[in-house]
Design a protein around this motif. Structure first.
Motif, PDB file in Angstrom:
ATOM      1  N   ILE A 220       0.873  -1.184   0.113  1.00 55.42           N
ATOM      2  CA  ILE A 220       0.445  -0.177  -0.271  1.00 55.42           C
ATOM      3  C   ILE A 220       0.455   1.343  -0.072  1.00 55.42           C
ATOM      4  O   ILE A 220       1.194   2.014  -0.792  1.00 55.42           O
ATOM      5  CB  ILE A 220      -1.480  -0.292   1.232  1.00 55.42           C
ATOM      6  N   PHE A 221       2.023   0.968   0.744  1.00 54.86           N
ATOM      7  CA  PHE A 221       2.752   2.403   0.957  1.00 54.86           C
ATOM      8  C   PHE A 221       3.517   2.446  -0.270  1.00 54.86           C
ATOM      9  O   PHE A 221       3.548   3.815  -0.665  1.00 54.86           O
ATOM     10  CB  PHE A 221       3.814   2.022   1.784  1.00 54.86           C
ATOM     11  N   ILE A 222       4.105   1.241  -0.968  1.00 53.92           N
ATOM     12  CA  ILE A 222       4.873   1.801  -2.501  1.00 53.92           C
ATOM     13  C   ILE A 222       3.990   2.133  -3.339  1.00 53.92           C
ATOM     14  O   ILE A 222       4.577   3.017  -3.941  1.00 53.92           O
ATOM     15  CB  ILE A 222       4.990  -0.436  -2.811  1.00 53.92           C
ATOM     16  N   PHE A 223       2.608   1.785  -3.756  1.00 58.00           N
ATOM     17  CA  PHE A 223       1.326   2.128  -4.450  1.00 58.00           C
ATOM     18  C   PHE A 223       1.265   3.825  -4.205  1.00 58.00           C
ATOM     19  O   PHE A 223       1.259   4.414  -4.845  1.00 58.00           O
ATOM     20  CB  PHE A 223       0.183   2.144  -4.203  1.00 58.00           C
ATOM     21  N   PHE A 224       1.210   4.616  -3.030  1.00 55.11           N
ATOM     22  CA  PHE A 224       0.494   5.827  -2.940  1.00 55.11           C
ATOM     23  C   PHE A 224       2.524   6.150  -2.570  1.00 55.11           C
ATOM     24  O   PHE A 224       2.011   7.567  -2.997  1.00 55.11           O
ATOM     25  CB  PHE A 224      -0.110   5.803  -1.414  1.00 55.11           C
ATOM     26  N   LEU A 227       2.564   7.208  -6.324  1.00 58.09           N
ATOM     27  CA  LEU A 227       1.198   7.852  -6.817  1.00 58.09           C
ATOM     28  C   LEU A 227       1.507   9.576  -6.397  1.00 58.09           C
ATOM     29  O   LEU A 227       1.849  10.903  -7.529  1.00 58.09           O
ATOM     30  CB  LEU A 227       0.016   7.442  -6.502  1.00 58.09           C
ATOM     31  N   VAL A 228       2.051   9.948  -5.454  1.00 52.44           N
ATOM     32  CA  VAL A 228       2.454  11.704  -4.991  1.00 52.44           C
ATOM     33  C   VAL A 228       3.827  11.731  -5.728  1.00 52.44           C
ATOM     34  O   VAL A 228       3.611  13.117  -6.395  1.00 52.44           O
ATOM     35  CB  VAL A 228       2.753  11.420  -3.353  1.00 52.44           C
ATOM     36  N   LEU A 229       4.558  10.663  -5.666  1.00 46.79           N
ATOM     37  CA  LEU A 229       6.179  11.055  -6.034  1.00 46.79           C
ATOM     38  C   LEU A 229       5.130  11.667  -7.814  1.00 46.79           C
ATOM     39  O   LEU A 229       6.055  12.692  -8.725  1.00 46.79           O
ATOM     40  CB  LEU A 229       6.946   9.752  -6.545  1.00 46.79           C
ATOM     41  N   GLN A 316       3.507  11.526 -18.591  1.00 50.65           N
ATOM     42  CA  GLN A 316       2.418  10.718 -18.196  1.00 50.65           C
ATOM     43  C   GLN A 316       2.380   9.324 -19.039  1.00 50.65           C
ATOM     44  O   GLN A 316       1.521   8.400 -18.192  1.00 50.65           O
ATOM     45  CB  GLN A 316       1.157  11.841 -19.389  1.00 50.65           C
ATOM     46  N   GLY A 317       2.605   8.988 -20.158  1.00 52.89           N
ATOM     47  CA  GLY A 317       2.711   8.174 -20.987  1.00 52.89           C
ATOM     48  C   GLY A 317       3.730   6.818 -20.552  1.00 52.89           C
ATOM     49  O   GLY A 317       3.255   5.542 -20.262  1.00 52.89           O
ATOM     50  N   ALA A 318       4.793   7.564 -19.602  1.00 50.37           N
ATOM     51  CA  ALA A 318       5.350   6.727 -18.909  1.00 50.37           C
ATOM     52  C   ALA A 318       4.752   6.047 -17.601  1.00 50.37           C
ATOM     53  O   ALA A 318       4.794   4.999 -17.851  1.00 50.37           O
ATOM     54  CB  ALA A 318       6.609   6.913 -18.032  1.00 50.37           C
ATOM     55  N   PHE A 319       3.920   6.952 -16.965  1.00 51.28           N
ATOM     56  CA  PHE A 319       3.570   6.456 -15.609  1.00 51.28           C
ATOM     57  C   PHE A 319       1.651   5.019 -16.024  1.00 51.28           C
ATOM     58  O   PHE A 319       2.240   4.238 -16.303  1.00 51.28           O
ATOM     59  CB  PHE A 319       2.661   7.405 -15.343  1.00 51.28           C
ATOM     60  N   VAL A 320       0.888   5.819 -17.092  1.00 47.13           N
ATOM     61  CA  VAL A 320       0.713   4.747 -17.279  1.00 47.13           C
ATOM     62  C   VAL A 320       0.807   3.516 -18.366  1.00 47.13           C
ATOM     63  O   VAL A 320       0.386   2.666 -17.897  1.00 47.13           O
ATOM     64  CB  VAL A 320      -0.315   5.033 -18.583  1.00 47.13           C
TER      65      VAL A 320
END
Lengths: 369, 235
Positions: A220-224, A227-229, A316-320
């Motif tokens: 859960i920590f990894i995901f958030f 996301l925040v970064l 944005q593309g890299a994130f998706v």
């Protein structure tokens, strides 16, 4: 006659161009549809694998954002990205525990972050199952971020800047970064040996999420964290003067220089930000899996697949792209329809990479060239 | 009239290849000066050398009284000179507003006022400020490129073939804009392939050939000169 023939070939060329553009759009729509259907199916039928995929995806996404940023500004494929992630994870490990490999057992520094009062006691999670790490790891990640930023800037001065001055081709840059990758792996082997290490000993607690999903609380920590970064980076790129100048330089470095942007300064900032991203991504990777020198290089393929899938140069593309690669990897090996061994995880990224390069090299978000 | 830009015996080129073999030009305050000449004469290279993009091996470039020879472009922008390249002169993925912001990158203050002043000069792009520049037409891109270069209200504006690859109608309106900018007090040094157009528009002109000065003088008399006409105007 020749005028007529000229007109005819022109007309054919325009028609071909138009049909190619339509085909391109169709491929894009088909790609989105495919991933949406796959994602929906995964959420319904393979919820656990989907959850793990989101976590793997967050790590790949964070790495891919750094990779795409460096590509955008410096225009070369940074092959040392995976090994940089792992090196950063080891730097954090060193800051946290003070340990390096000794002749028989590890040698430990007299003081490390773990010696801070309460640094090792687990950060509590409101549900059942706390995080496996204390605030010491967060500090260690900051130390790793600063160290990687410094290492990247120094490497730029020693290696990449002289190559830029010489106007070397992109192949030279890519091979140089490959050399740096190998050097980094050797450093990890020399100081921390090849057997796996962990930030905190013992079993990692798990917690229940809605829809009967059970995850390791750390995930859960990894995901958030990812996301925040990613959100912070977005704000940097679109809301600050530095970020806009970085995007401008990624568009057209010559024009950026002509506009009065100090491009050397932007390059330095890119390495600083890239170093910070690499460090956090590396610590998250080691938290999810383990610390092992070869792990970084193995991640390089999914990183490039994510970057190219999203459209190289587009954060944005890299994130998706990272999310899609992560989820697809986990889901394809978890399902029961066709029997695929988990060992083939990375080949899924490879297949996606090949398909993208064949069908739509500029990816989901890439600009026309 | 005092010279705002003085280029003296500039020798410049790319690495070993010398392209300019001692070129001298001057631009006075609020003047429009055209550089014409055949392909490969070194016209574009001259602008790049003035702007610190090609290294000057000999000679000097003075902006007002300041020596700007081989100065980094970001420093030159700060001292009051801007440059519009011939092609790829906007940032396609940035919005129009962001493109203009980049034009004022070296300054921290007064961005809003600068934006409004430049939008006042170019009402066509003002209505589309949050659109990506990549979506603009060729003529509008050229307007944006000019607008970006005007953000710091330069003393001297260098233009590399502002009319290249534009429709005849667009060429007229671009030249009209350049005229407006000049009447605002900015001296203009432009390179043009379209020599007749440039000569009927500029006050003075230089003819460059093989990296050297060939002729200079009043633009009007050059238009009438038989020698220049024979050699460079296809008359």
């Amino acid at each position: 006659m020749s005028v007529f023939a000229g007109r005819l070939t022109d007309a054919i060329a325009t028609a071909l161009d138009r049909s190619r553009a339509v085909g391109d759009q169709l491929i894009l729509v088909a790609m989105w549809l495919f991933f949406l259907v796959l994602g929906t199916w995964a959420i319904l039928a393979e919820t656990d694998a989907f959850a793990v995929g989101v976590v793997t995806g967050s790590i790949i996404a964070l790495g891919a954002i750094g990779l795409t940023l460096i590509y955008g500004i410096l225009k070369f494929a940074h092959f040392a990205h995976g090994d940089s992630m792992m090196l950063a994870a080891y730097v954090a490990f060193f800051a946290l525990t003070g340990k390096v490999v000794g002749e028989r057992t590890d040698v430990e520094l007299p003081w490390s972050l773990n010696d801070l009062p309460g640094a090792t006691s687990s950060i509590p999670w409101p549900g059942e199952g706390d995080f496996s790490f204390g605030y010491g790891l967060l500090l260690a990640a900051l130390v790793a971020a600063a160290a990687m930023a410094l290492i990247f800037v120094v490497l730029d001065r020693l290696v990449y800047r002289p190559l830029r001055r010489r106007r070397s081709g992109i192949v030279i840059f890519a091979i140089a970064s490959l050399g740096i990758a190998i050097a980094m792996r050797s450093v990890m082997l020399i100081f921390w040996a090849s057997s796996p290490r962990f930030y905190a000993p013992g079993i990692r607690p798990t917690t229940d999420l809605p829809f009967d999903v059970r995850v390791v609380t750390d995930q859960i920590f990894i995901f958030f964290a990812a996301l925040v970064l990613a959100a912070l980076l977005y704000l940097l790129l679109y809301r600050t003067k530095l970020g806009k100048a970085m995007r401008a330089m990624s568009d057209n470095a010559d024009l950026a220089q002509v506009s009065g942007i100090n491009t050397d300064q932007i390059v330095t900032w890119t390495w600083v930000i890239g170093g910070g991203l690499v460090a956090v991504a590396g610590v998250l990777l080691a938290l999810q899996a383990q610390l092992k020198p070869e792990l970084g290089f193995a991640l390089l393929l999914p990183l490039f697949a994510a970057t190219i899938l999203g459209g190289i140069g587009s954060p944005q593309g890299a994130f998706v792209g990272g999310m899609i690669i992560g989820i697809t990897q986990e889901v394809t090996v978890a399902q029961d329809l066709i029997d695929i061994s988990p060992g083939y995880k990375f080949s899924v990224a490879f297949i996606i990479l090949i398909l993208i390069l064949l069908l739509r090299p500029r990816g989901l978000f890439g600009a026309k060239t | 009239m005092t010279a705002v830009l003085r280029v003296q015996d500039v020798v410049a080129g790319y690495g070993e290849v010398e392209i300019l073999h001692g070129v001298s030009i001057t631009v006075s305050e609020a003047e429009i000066v055209a550089i014409i000449g055949p392909n490969g004469a070194g016209k574009s290279t001259l602008l790049k050398a003035i702007f610190g993009l090609v290294s000057v091996q000999n000679g000097s470039v003075h902006l007002a009284e300041r020596d700007v020879t081989n100065m980094a472009p970001n420093k030159i922008v700060q001292s009051g000179m801007s440059y519009v390249p011939q092609t790829e002169n906007v940032f396609p993925s940035l919005t129009i507003n962001e493109n203009l912001e980049m034009g004022a990158y070296v300054r921290r203050d007064g961005l809003r006022d600068r934006l409004e002043r430049v939008y006042g000069l170019f009402p066509d792009i003002a209505s589309r400020r949050s659109e990506r520049a990549g979506r603009l037409s060729g003529g509008q891109r050229q307007m944006l490129a000019l607008a970006r270069a005007l953000m710091l209200d330069p003393k001297v504006l260098l233009l590399d073939e502002p009319s290249a690859s534009l429709s005849p109608k667009m060429v007229d309106s671009i030249f009209e804009k350049i005229g407006d900018i000049n009447r605002g007090g900015t001296a203009i040094l432009l390179v043009e392939q379209n020599a007749k157009e440039a000569l009927s528009f500029a006050s003075r002109a230089y003819v460059l050939a093989m990296g050297q000065n060939r002729f200079e003088g009043e633009a009007k008399s050059m238009l009438e000169s038989e020698e220049v006409g024979k050699l460079y105007l296809g008359a």
